[in-house]
Design a protein around this motif. Structure first.
Motif, PDB file in Angstrom:
ATOM      1  N   ILE A  88       0.841  -1.207   0.000  1.00 45.98           N
ATOM      2  CA  ILE A  88       0.000   0.000   0.000  1.00 45.98           C
ATOM      3  C   ILE A  88       0.869   1.247   0.000  1.00 45.98           C
ATOM      4  O   ILE A  88       0.675   2.158  -0.807  1.00 45.98           O
ATOM      5  CB  ILE A  88      -0.951   0.016   1.224  1.00 45.98           C
ATOM      6  N   ALA A 131      -4.333   1.933   4.063  1.00 45.71           N
ATOM      7  CA  ALA A 131      -5.189   2.476   3.009  1.00 45.71           C
ATOM      8  C   ALA A 131      -5.939   3.709   3.507  1.00 45.71           C
ATOM      9  O   ALA A 131      -6.192   4.634   2.740  1.00 45.71           O
ATOM     10  CB  ALA A 131      -6.167   1.410   2.515  1.00 45.71           C
ATOM     11  N   LEU A 139      -8.018  -0.190  -1.674  1.00 46.56           N
ATOM     12  CA  LEU A 139      -7.857  -1.589  -1.313  1.00 46.56           C
ATOM     13  C   LEU A 139      -9.113  -2.353  -1.709  1.00 46.56           C
ATOM     14  O   LEU A 139     -10.232  -1.924  -1.403  1.00 46.56           O
ATOM     15  CB  LEU A 139      -7.625  -1.677   0.200  1.00 46.56           C
TER      16      LEU A 139
END
Length: 170
Positions: A88, A131, A139
């Protein structure tokens, strides 16, 4: 689960269109693709990845059930995939504010129902938290409907106001 294909043309599933619309319209959101075993969740996720790539969106995909049971956060997920950090954070940094998407298939591998390592839940929770810090990094999580409904830890992983569930039917 395979794509629906006729004569070499892939037929996009309705759930794929819904996921793509949610990713395009809303920030600060985790999209959960849920359905029964064999319903086609992985096929929908593959179509989402392919479509995002075709539209120039940076996307990475991970299958949670193929990660070592020792992963406990985003960094260890990245390391297991040969990356220098969490997928991420890396996606967010690489895109410089433009949207990027991480797709995690087989999220139910963290379910109590599946008997997998409890550390896996912590790892996915870490991705969800990251996220939220990087709203441009979206996500998408694949999960069995049964686990989402019956494993309270999975259902609580993402606050409802930040979660949209797209159901895949056979």
């Amino acid at each position: 689960s395979q794509d629906h294909e006729i004569g070499g043309f892939v037929i996009e599933r309705e759930a794929t269109k819904t996921v793509l619309a949610l990713l395009a319209e809303e920030e600060d959101l985790v999209v959960v693709v849920a359905g029964e075993a064999g319903a086609g969740k992985s096929g929908v996720l593959a179509q989402v990845v392919r479509s995002l790539q075709e539209h120039g969106v940076m996307v990475a995909a991970v299958r949670a059930d193929r990660l070592p049971e020792t992963v406990s956060n985003g960094v260890t997920i990245g390391q297991a995939k040969g990356l220098p950090g969490s997928p991420i954070s890396l996606l967010a940094a690489a895109r410089g504010g433009k949207p990027a998407v991480l797709v995690v298939d087989q999220r139910d591998a963290v379910s109590v129902m599946s008997g997998r390592s409890p550390l896996m839940l912590e790892a996915v929770a870490s991705l969800v938290a990251e996220a939220r810090v990087h709203p441009q990094a979206r996500l998408v999580l694949g999960c069995r409907e049964y686990d989402l409904q019956h494993d309270r830890r999975l259902a609580l992983l993402i606050e409802e106001k930040y979660r949209r569930v797209v159901r895949v039917a056979r």
